[in-house]
Design an enzyme around this catalytic site. Structure first.
Site, PDB file in Angstrom:
ATOM      1  N   SER A 167       0.992  -1.245   0.281  1.00  0.00           N
ATOM      2  CA  SER A 167       0.051  -0.001   0.085  1.00  0.00           C
ATOM      3  C   SER A 167       0.451   1.319  -0.388  1.00  0.00           C
ATOM      4  CB  SER A 167      -0.742  -0.554   1.164  1.00  0.00           C
ATOM      5  OG  SER A 167      -1.598   1.405   1.669  1.00  0.00           O
TER       6      SER A 167
ATOM      7  N   TYR B 280      -2.098  -0.488  10.108  1.00  0.00           N
ATOM      8  CA  TYR B 280      -2.093  -1.469   9.322  1.00  0.00           C
ATOM      9  C   TYR B 280      -0.968  -0.477   8.245  1.00  0.00           C
ATOM     10  CZ  TYR B 280      -4.064  -1.273   4.492  1.00  0.00           C
ATOM     11  OH  TYR B 280      -4.040  -2.216   2.597  1.00  0.00           O
TER      12      TYR B 280
ATOM     13  N   LYS C 163       1.423  -3.000   6.254  1.00  0.00           N
ATOM     14  CA  LYS C 163       2.124  -2.848   5.665  1.00  0.00           C
ATOM     15  C   LYS C 163       3.355  -2.513   5.172  1.00  0.00           C
ATOM     16  CE  LYS C 163      -1.795  -4.272   2.750  1.00  0.00           C
ATOM     17  NZ  LYS C 163      -2.075  -5.478   2.888  1.00  0.00           N
TER      18      LYS C 163
END
Length: 229
Positions: free
Chosen positions: A138, A151, A155
């Site tokens: 991402s 998150y 990532k």
């Protein structure tokens, strides 16, 4: 060598994964996908049927992943393209407000689940010295924003794991940490609400993303790549 690929993709029932399934099949490739929602898996099976295969699978269950991979490998052989797409995103809030169970679930899917899939498929792919591994990263695996710290953590981990893997693979293979950019999916809507409507839909993105992924090869090994619309 045939242009038809055998493609394995996790998180195939929704969002980018679901859009990629359609584009890959339309391009004539064989797709093996998985997801946790039995109804959505059944819809895929009904829509596409053989030679494609779709299974209900929780990537956080290593024994289940290993059994699934063993069946797929026995039926199709090592995949030409292995796409780790399954992921969760956290509730949009400060790190100190994140529930520990939510953090655990996110890491279990986004990192441990990805490893379980790699651990289950890579030995045969490596023995064959062929295949491309695409691990979905991402923009938040290369930069950060507030309220998505778990998150971002996962990532960044995907980036590191994939780039290290790339140095371990034999010639003829590739491992790529891949960012699709910002796409209007349920995950983005959970982060930025209605502002997500300003971005391309998953189907629009897949018009560019699917051909991009299909053309990846050994020369891309160890490159952090992006294909945004």
């Amino acid at each position: 060598m045939s242009d038809t690929k055998v493609i394995v993709i996790t998180g195939a029932t929704r969002g980018l994964g679901r859009a990629l399934v359609t584009k890959f099949i339309e391009a004539g490739h064989t797709v093996i996908g998985c997801g946790r929602n039995a109804d959505l898996v059944a819809q895929l099976t009904q829509q596409y049927g053989g030679p494609h295969r779709f299974d209900v699978l929780d990537v956080t269950d290593y024994a289940a992943v290993r059994g699934w991979a063993a069946e797929v490998l026995a039926q199709y052989g090592p995949p030409d393209l292995l796409i780790n797409n399954a992921a969760l995103i956290n509730e949009s809030t400060e790190l100190w407000n994140i529930d520990p169970d939510q953090f655990d679930a996110l890491i279990d899917v986004n990192l441990k689940g990805m490893f379980y899939v790699l651990r289950s498929y890579l030995p045969e792919m490596v023995a064959n010295s062929s295949g491309v591994i695409v691990n979905f990263s991402s923009g938040w695996g290369r930069s950060v924003s507030p309220k998505v710290a778990p998150y971002c953590c996962s990532k960044y981990g995907v980036e590191g794991m994939t780039l290290a893997l790339a140095k371990e693979l034999p010639r003829g293979m590739a491992a790529v940490p891949f960012s699709p950019g910002a796409v209007n999916t349920d995950m983005l809507q959970a982060c930025i609400g209605e502002n997500a409507n300003g971005f391309s839909t998953a189907d629009q993105w897949a018009e560019v993303g699917a051909p991009f992924l299909l053309q990846l090869g050994p020369s891309d090994n160890g490159k952090s790549l992006t294909a945004s619309v």
